[in-house]
Design a protein around this motif. Structure first.
Motif, PDB file in Angstrom:
ATOM      1  N   SER A  12       0.828  -1.209   0.000  1.00  0.00           N
ATOM      2  CA  SER A  12       0.000   0.000   0.000  1.00  0.00           C
ATOM      3  C   SER A  12       0.861   1.256   0.000  1.00  0.00           C
ATOM      4  O   SER A  12       0.565   2.233  -0.692  1.00  0.00           O
ATOM      5  CB  SER A  12      -0.927  -0.006   1.217  1.00  0.00           C
ATOM      6  N   ARG A  13       1.936   1.222   0.766  1.00  0.00           N
ATOM      7  CA  ARG A  13       2.847   2.371   0.819  1.00  0.00           C
ATOM      8  C   ARG A  13       3.499   2.620  -0.533  1.00  0.00           C
ATOM      9  O   ARG A  13       3.657   3.765  -0.965  1.00  0.00           O
ATOM     10  CB  ARG A  13       3.924   2.139   1.873  1.00  0.00           C
ATOM     11  N   LEU A  14       3.881   1.535  -1.213  1.00  0.00           N
ATOM     12  CA  LEU A  14       4.515   1.677  -2.519  1.00  0.00           C
ATOM     13  C   LEU A  14       3.557   2.303  -3.528  1.00  0.00           C
ATOM     14  O   LEU A  14       3.920   3.249  -4.236  1.00  0.00           O
ATOM     15  CB  LEU A  14       4.996   0.312  -3.015  1.00  0.00           C
ATOM     16  N   ARG A  72       1.317   7.037  -6.604  1.00  0.00           N
ATOM     17  CA  ARG A  72       0.223   7.968  -6.891  1.00  0.00           C
ATOM     18  C   ARG A  72       0.617   9.401  -6.551  1.00  0.00           C
ATOM     19  O   ARG A  72       0.241  10.340  -7.255  1.00  0.00           O
ATOM     20  CB  ARG A  72      -1.024   7.566  -6.101  1.00  0.00           C
ATOM     21  N   GLN A  73       1.364   9.561  -5.495  1.00  0.00           N
ATOM     22  CA  GLN A  73       1.729  10.906  -5.057  1.00  0.00           C
ATOM     23  C   GLN A  73       2.827  11.510  -5.915  1.00  0.00           C
ATOM     24  O   GLN A  73       2.769  12.682  -6.299  1.00  0.00           O
ATOM     25  CB  GLN A  73       2.176  10.876  -3.596  1.00  0.00           C
ATOM     26  N   LYS A  74       3.848  10.724  -6.237  1.00  0.00           N
ATOM     27  CA  LYS A  74       5.015  11.235  -6.951  1.00  0.00           C
ATOM     28  C   LYS A  74       4.926  11.075  -8.459  1.00  0.00           C
ATOM     29  O   LYS A  74       5.729  11.640  -9.194  1.00  0.00           O
ATOM     30  CB  LYS A  74       6.292  10.535  -6.447  1.00  0.00           C
ATOM     31  N   ASP A 129       6.439   1.160 -17.572  1.00  0.00           N
ATOM     32  CA  ASP A 129       5.158   0.828 -16.941  1.00  0.00           C
ATOM     33  C   ASP A 129       5.373   0.720 -15.440  1.00  0.00           C
ATOM     34  O   ASP A 129       5.915  -0.270 -14.945  1.00  0.00           O
ATOM     35  CB  ASP A 129       4.634  -0.493 -17.506  1.00  0.00           C
ATOM     36  N   GLU A 130       4.960   1.759 -14.702  1.00  0.00           N
ATOM     37  CA  GLU A 130       5.193   1.780 -13.257  1.00  0.00           C
ATOM     38  C   GLU A 130       4.436   0.673 -12.533  1.00  0.00           C
ATOM     39  O   GLU A 130       4.870   0.196 -11.476  1.00  0.00           O
ATOM     40  CB  GLU A 130       4.808   3.138 -12.661  1.00  0.00           C
ATOM     41  N   ASN A 131       3.314   0.208 -13.095  1.00  0.00           N
ATOM     42  CA  ASN A 131       2.546  -0.854 -12.452  1.00  0.00           C
ATOM     43  C   ASN A 131       3.299  -2.185 -12.495  1.00  0.00           C
ATOM     44  O   ASN A 131       3.261  -2.964 -11.531  1.00  0.00           O
ATOM     45  CB  ASN A 131       1.179  -0.998 -13.117  1.00  0.00           C
ATOM     46  N   GLN A 132       3.985  -2.455 -13.608  1.00  0.00           N
ATOM     47  CA  GLN A 132       4.781  -3.672 -13.698  1.00  0.00           C
ATOM     48  C   GLN A 132       5.929  -3.645 -12.701  1.00  0.00           C
ATOM     49  O   GLN A 132       6.237  -4.642 -12.052  1.00  0.00           O
ATOM     50  CB  GLN A 132       5.329  -3.838 -15.122  1.00  0.00           C
ATOM     51  N   ILE A 148       8.445  -5.349  -7.460  1.00  0.00           N
ATOM     52  CA  ILE A 148       8.950  -5.054  -6.124  1.00  0.00           C
ATOM     53  C   ILE A 148       8.025  -5.662  -5.071  1.00  0.00           C
ATOM     54  O   ILE A 148       8.482  -6.171  -4.038  1.00  0.00           O
ATOM     55  CB  ILE A 148       9.083  -3.533  -5.918  1.00  0.00           C
ATOM     56  N   GLY A 149       6.718  -5.626  -5.346  1.00  0.00           N
ATOM     57  CA  GLY A 149       5.771  -6.239  -4.417  1.00  0.00           C
ATOM     58  C   GLY A 149       6.027  -7.728  -4.261  1.00  0.00           C
ATOM     59  O   GLY A 149       5.960  -8.268  -3.155  1.00  0.00           O
TER      60      GLY A 149
END
Length: 527
Positions: free
Chosen positions: A124-126, A131-133, A512-515, A520-521
């Motif tokens: 969740s933090r990642l 989303r913020q940055k 792709d930031e989601n990948q 990392i997750g």
């Protein structure tokens, strides 16, 4: 035997001091107390650092203490437990229902590594960070080459608490005769000043044993190296020669390989040093316009949502940016870079693909001569790092070729699939090594090919070649770096980073930031 209770440190601080040999706390009084513990304790200091089982035992005790603290905190948050004290051992059914209804029972252990709430909290933090940055610019993996770091071995020798241990180390070496002049020194403390000479006379297995016997020291050394690198990252222009960019934010995750060596996964947010944009933010309910550094080129601000000439211009911008900070070029005198960045197939290549193979039939792998020439059938495991990489004339960003594309009909896609299969099998046959470490004549010839000769041997045009590569792309797209045939086993790297940290690295644009977040997750679950 003296214990942590005699010092007033508390068990948590006591264990931390023991695990990091006093480095993590600078309080002079605590240093003196821990020295007294070592003096009065029957547990030998050097032996403690080498006893991995005892270290794990202490870490388990620490986890137990943290779990008890988290549990006590959760109980205090339950309003129905007004008379709760430390003396309460059992929790009634009603109180359990309150914990479950408020979800406190689940979220209690979110800071305890290895628990389900820990993974959920970290993930969740990642994603909140993303989303913020916004999307990160670079994803890099920095590894440890502890068996090659001579300065690390010197520091291990110098840090031995008793100089007689250094003398014992010399006597156990095969080349101890070359160091006989050190054994006759009257003041054994002077042996520390000859650490470099001792390491230079060590053989490979002896160096490995020295490092493996001091995992705590090795891990601490890597941690200090990473801290030093991040101090360098803050210097504008560290990653590019033009000094146009700087790092604004970062996210780091450190995990450990099976042998115990740490490596770090890092996301970097890069911005222009001298270019600014205006952004409207809400401060105390008021809309305020602020100036901030313009983000460096990435997929979202260069390509995503654009069409026509604007999209083509954005792709060129992103390709030029990739050329500024990523390279594959290794000079002849840069043997260390070649050693660390040249991929060699090992068992780790098939860790998650043990039953996945490329089958090259006897009449395949000959390029334009497929079906007319014959050779032996090859069954080669699939490398999860995607080596060998495809050669490319210039750095090119390619998007996936799928059926919904306007220019991609069924025949185009079918032809691209056939060509991609031909390219892979041609490379696999020519780069096949029957004996590890011995290059065949076909392999040597392939590594000397120019890009034009490579296409000629395949019997396809450059346009068909790019269409075929697009069928291998997943997600939003992939940046194929300029790569000669001699560089198909070279991993991407940044020259400035390599000059500061001699170890293998992977340095790629984050498309792709989601990948990346998913990768990392998944790594969070390893340790």
């Amino acid at each position: 035997m003296s214990t942590y209770m005699d010092t007033g440190l508390g068990f948590s601080n006591y264990v931390k001091l023991r695990l990091t040999f006093g480095i993590c706390i600078t309080d002079t009084d605590k240093h003196e107390k821990i020295k007294q513990i070592e003096k009065n304790s029957c547990i030998d200091y050097e032996r403690f650092r080498r006893d991995h089982h005892y270290m794990m035992f202490l870490l388990l005790i620490l986890d137990n203490i943290h779990m008890r603290r988290a549990q006590n905190t959760a109980f205090r948050k339950v309003k129905r437990l007004k008379k709760y004290t430390d003396s309460i051992v059992k929790v009634g059914e009603e109180d359990r229902e309150v914990l479950e209804r408020r979800n406190i029972g689940y979220r209690t252990f979110k800071n305890i590594r290895g628990t389900a709430p820990y993974f959920e909290h970290a993930k969740s933090r990642l994603f909140a960070f993303l989303r913020q940055k916004g999307p990160p610019t670079i994803f890099t993996t920095i590894t440890s080459a502890e068996y090659d770091w001579i300065d690390l071995m010197e520091n291990i020798i110098k840090s031995k608490p008793d100089a007689t241990r250094i003398e014992d180390l010399i006597r156990s070496m095969k080349r101890k005769d070359l160091l006989s002049h050190l054994l006759i020194l009257k003041n054994k403390e002077e042996l520390r000043n000859h650490a470099k000479e001792i390491v230079e006379n060590m053989q490979g297995p002896e160096m490995s044993k020295l490092v493996n016997d001091h995992i705590v020291h090795t891990t601490k050394d890597f941690d200090e190296r990473i801290k030093y690198l991040f101090r360098l990252f803050k210097i504008p222009g560290f990653f590019d020669k033009g000094e146009k960019y700087k790092i604004s934010e970062y996210f780091i995750r450190i995990e450990h390989q099976q042998r115990g060596a740490p490596h770090s996964h890092i996301l970097l947010w890069m911005v222009y040093q001298d270019s600014f944009i205006e952004r409207t933010v809400s401060i105390n309910g008021e809309q305020v316009i602020i100036n901030e550094n313009k983000p460096a080129p990435n997929y979202k601000n260069s390509i995503d949502g654009k069409k026509g000439n604007n999209r083509e211009e954005g792709i060129r911008t992103l390709e030029n940016f990739a050329n500024e900070i990523i390279t594959l070029d290794i000079e002849k005198d840069e043997e260390d870079i070649s050693k660390y960045q040249t991929h060699k197939h090992t068992f780790t290549c098939t860790k998650r693909k043990k039953n996945s193979y490329f089958l090259v039939k006897e009449d395949e792998g000959f390029g334009k001569f497929d079906g007319t020439k014959k050779g032996m059938t090859l069954k080669t495991p699939k490398c999860r790092f995607n080596f060998p990489r495809f050669p490319m004339r210039e750095t090119t960003f390619l998007e996936p070729l799928v059926e919904k594309d306007n220019n991609a009909n069924e025949n185009v896609i079918k032809k691209a699939d056939i060509n991609l299969n031909r390219i892979r099998k041609y490379m696999l046959r020519n780069l096949f090594q029957e004996v590890a470490g011995e290059a065949s004549s076909l392999r040597k010839q392939f590594l000397e090919l120019s890009f034009d000769d490579f296409l000629k041997n395949l019997g396809i045009s450059e346009m068909d070649y790019e269409l075929a590569l697009r069928r291998s792309v997943r997600g939003k797209g992939f940046m194929f770096m300029k790569r000669d045939c001699s560089q198909v086993f070279i991993n991407n790297f940044n020259k400035s980073l390599m000059n500061q940290h001699s170890a293998n690295q992977d340095f790629v644009l984050c498309i792709d930031e989601n990948q990346v977040a998913a990768y990392i997750g998944n790594s969070l679950k390893k340790t």
